[in-house]
Design a protein around this motif. Structure first.
Motif, PDB file in Angstrom:
ATOM      1  N   ILE A  78       0.643  -1.376   0.425  1.00  0.00           N
ATOM      2  CA  ILE A  78       0.224   0.271  -0.183  1.00  0.00           C
ATOM      3  C   ILE A  78       0.934   0.952   0.234  1.00  0.00           C
ATOM      4  O   ILE A  78       2.026   1.343   0.698  1.00  0.00           O
ATOM      5  CB  ILE A  78      -0.840  -0.020   1.234  1.00  0.00           C
ATOM      6  CG1 ILE A  78      -1.911  -1.599   1.423  1.00  0.00           C
ATOM      7  CG2 ILE A  78      -1.798   1.259   1.120  1.00  0.00           C
ATOM      8  CD1 ILE A  78      -2.570  -1.523   1.820  1.00  0.00           C
ATOM      9  N   TYR A  79       1.188   2.307  -0.402  1.00  0.00           N
ATOM     10  CA  TYR A  79       1.797   3.528  -1.185  1.00  0.00           C
ATOM     11  C   TYR A  79       0.510   4.255  -0.426  1.00  0.00           C
ATOM     12  O   TYR A  79      -0.588   4.691  -1.151  1.00  0.00           O
ATOM     13  CB  TYR A  79       2.258   3.032  -2.347  1.00  0.00           C
ATOM     14  CG  TYR A  79       2.785   2.392  -2.627  1.00  0.00           C
ATOM     15  CD1 TYR A  79       4.205   2.181  -2.925  1.00  0.00           C
ATOM     16  CD2 TYR A  79       2.820   0.719  -3.564  1.00  0.00           C
ATOM     17  CE1 TYR A  79       5.169   1.658  -2.967  1.00  0.00           C
ATOM     18  CE2 TYR A  79       3.517   0.154  -3.827  1.00  0.00           C
ATOM     19  CZ  TYR A  79       4.485  -0.007  -3.353  1.00  0.00           C
ATOM     20  OH  TYR A  79       5.548  -1.040  -3.884  1.00  0.00           O
ATOM     21  N   PRO A  80      -0.030   4.993   0.360  1.00  0.00           N
ATOM     22  CA  PRO A  80      -0.181   6.295   0.782  1.00  0.00           C
ATOM     23  C   PRO A  80       0.166   6.748  -0.078  1.00  0.00           C
ATOM     24  O   PRO A  80       0.533   7.593  -0.887  1.00  0.00           O
ATOM     25  CB  PRO A  80       0.442   6.858   2.232  1.00  0.00           C
ATOM     26  CG  PRO A  80       1.312   5.587   2.641  1.00  0.00           C
ATOM     27  CD  PRO A  80       1.534   4.908   1.306  1.00  0.00           C
ATOM     28  N   GLN A  81      -1.816   7.715  -0.687  1.00  0.00           N
ATOM     29  CA  GLN A  81      -2.038   8.710  -1.498  1.00  0.00           C
ATOM     30  C   GLN A  81      -2.070   8.343  -2.697  1.00  0.00           C
ATOM     31  O   GLN A  81      -1.673   8.893  -3.414  1.00  0.00           O
ATOM     32  CB  GLN A  81      -2.063   9.884  -1.058  1.00  0.00           C
ATOM     33  CG  GLN A  81      -2.551  10.472   0.439  1.00  0.00           C
ATOM     34  CD  GLN A  81      -2.100   9.707   1.431  1.00  0.00           C
ATOM     35  OE1 GLN A  81      -1.301   9.967   2.109  1.00  0.00           O
ATOM     36  NE2 GLN A  81      -3.332   9.599   2.382  1.00  0.00           N
ATOM     37  N   SER A  82      -1.511   7.160  -3.279  1.00  0.00           N
ATOM     38  CA  SER A  82      -0.940   6.527  -4.538  1.00  0.00           C
ATOM     39  C   SER A  82      -1.783   5.470  -5.354  1.00  0.00           C
ATOM     40  O   SER A  82      -2.828   5.618  -5.382  1.00  0.00           O
ATOM     41  CB  SER A  82       0.364   6.321  -4.500  1.00  0.00           C
ATOM     42  OG  SER A  82       0.364   6.064  -4.887  1.00  0.00           O
ATOM     43  N   LYS A  83      -1.493   4.470  -4.606  1.00  0.00           N
ATOM     44  CA  LYS A  83      -1.434   3.224  -5.061  1.00  0.00           C
ATOM     45  C   LYS A  83      -2.231   1.632  -4.629  1.00  0.00           C
ATOM     46  O   LYS A  83      -1.136   1.716  -2.902  1.00  0.00           O
ATOM     47  CB  LYS A  83      -1.272   2.612  -6.814  1.00  0.00           C
ATOM     48  CG  LYS A  83       0.543   2.627  -6.196  1.00  0.00           C
ATOM     49  CD  LYS A  83       1.019   2.470  -7.567  1.00  0.00           C
ATOM     50  CE  LYS A  83       2.512   1.964  -7.468  1.00  0.00           C
ATOM     51  NZ  LYS A  83       3.341   1.648  -9.217  1.00  0.00           N
TER      52      LYS A  83
END
Length: 236
Positions: A78-83
């Protein structure tokens, strides 16, 4: 195939977006995990929290919670505010899980041999019969399901089913390796033969043979890991 379509084709309890609100997070987690383990969601594939929430008719909260649990297992990044992406197969994690499972399954066979009584193994025998039928029918999905049922039945017979759940929760990476390896010629036949020999050894009280067969069975996929990685580099 989009991530949403793949998830929608998952377990019956979540098909057509019908889930019980009280356990939405658990059901979404289970559906996602199943698709990852069976390689229908492949490493590097993106998942949309919004799309999944819309499909199931829930808020993004249970979807987020489900994804966070899968990240803890190492199956998502999980890449916050990304994907959010499906993780690559982690061979070190697979080796660690194999170590745990090998220790537990050898102890399970030891306990069953000490207890004696073939009546404890009825569920194991039935799972093996179903697995052989799936093999003969060429149904690898059903074959894999009965493979899991075979091993679970051993843990249940030894009265330690929670330990099988522990192994299962840690087996995401090695299970993906096994599913890559399963279609190889002769692999399914090899698994059935190992299962039969393990069962026969436990029934006859032969701990030396039982331990040897469990070791051979559970180390087979990792012994072939470099071949598997060469055949499917995009998964690693």
């Amino acid at each position: 195939m989009s991530s949403l379509t793949a998830i929608a084709m998952g377990s019956a309890s979540t098909r057509n977006g019908k889930i019980r609100k009280s356990s939405a997070s658990q059901q979404i987690r289970d559906a996602l995990r199943e698709r990852i383990i069976t390689l229908n969601l492949t490493p590097g594939e993106s998942l949309s929290r919004v799309e999944i929430a819309d499909f199931y008719g829930v808020s993004q909260t249970p979807v987020r919670d489900a994804m966070m649990r899968l990240e803890e297992e190492g199956l998502l990044h999980i890449y916050p505010q990304s994907k959010t992406e499906v993780s690559k197969i982690d061979i070190d994690n697979a080796r660690e899980t194999q170590f745990l499972r090998l220790a537990l399954e050898i102890e399970v066979t030891r306990r069953l041999i000490s207890a004696g009584g073939s009546d404890l193994l009825n569920a194991v025998e039935q799972a093996l019969i179903r697995q052989k039928q799936a093999w003969e029918a060429g149904d690898l999905e059903r074959f894999a399901a009965n493979d899991r049922a075979f091993h679970r039945a051993f843990f249940e017979a030894a009265k330690v089913p929670d330990l099988w759940d522990l192994v299962t929760e840690r087996s995401g990476h090695i299970d993906r390796l096994r599913n890559l390896n399963l279609p190889d010629p002769g692999k399914a036949a090899e698994i059935v033969a190992y299962h039969q020999r393990i069962l026969d050894a436990v029934k006859s009280g032969d701990m030396v043979t039982a331990e040897s067969e469990v070791r051979g069975h559970l180390t087979g996929t990792l012994a072939s890991v470099e071949t598997i990685r060469a055949q499917h580099p995009e998964f690693f």
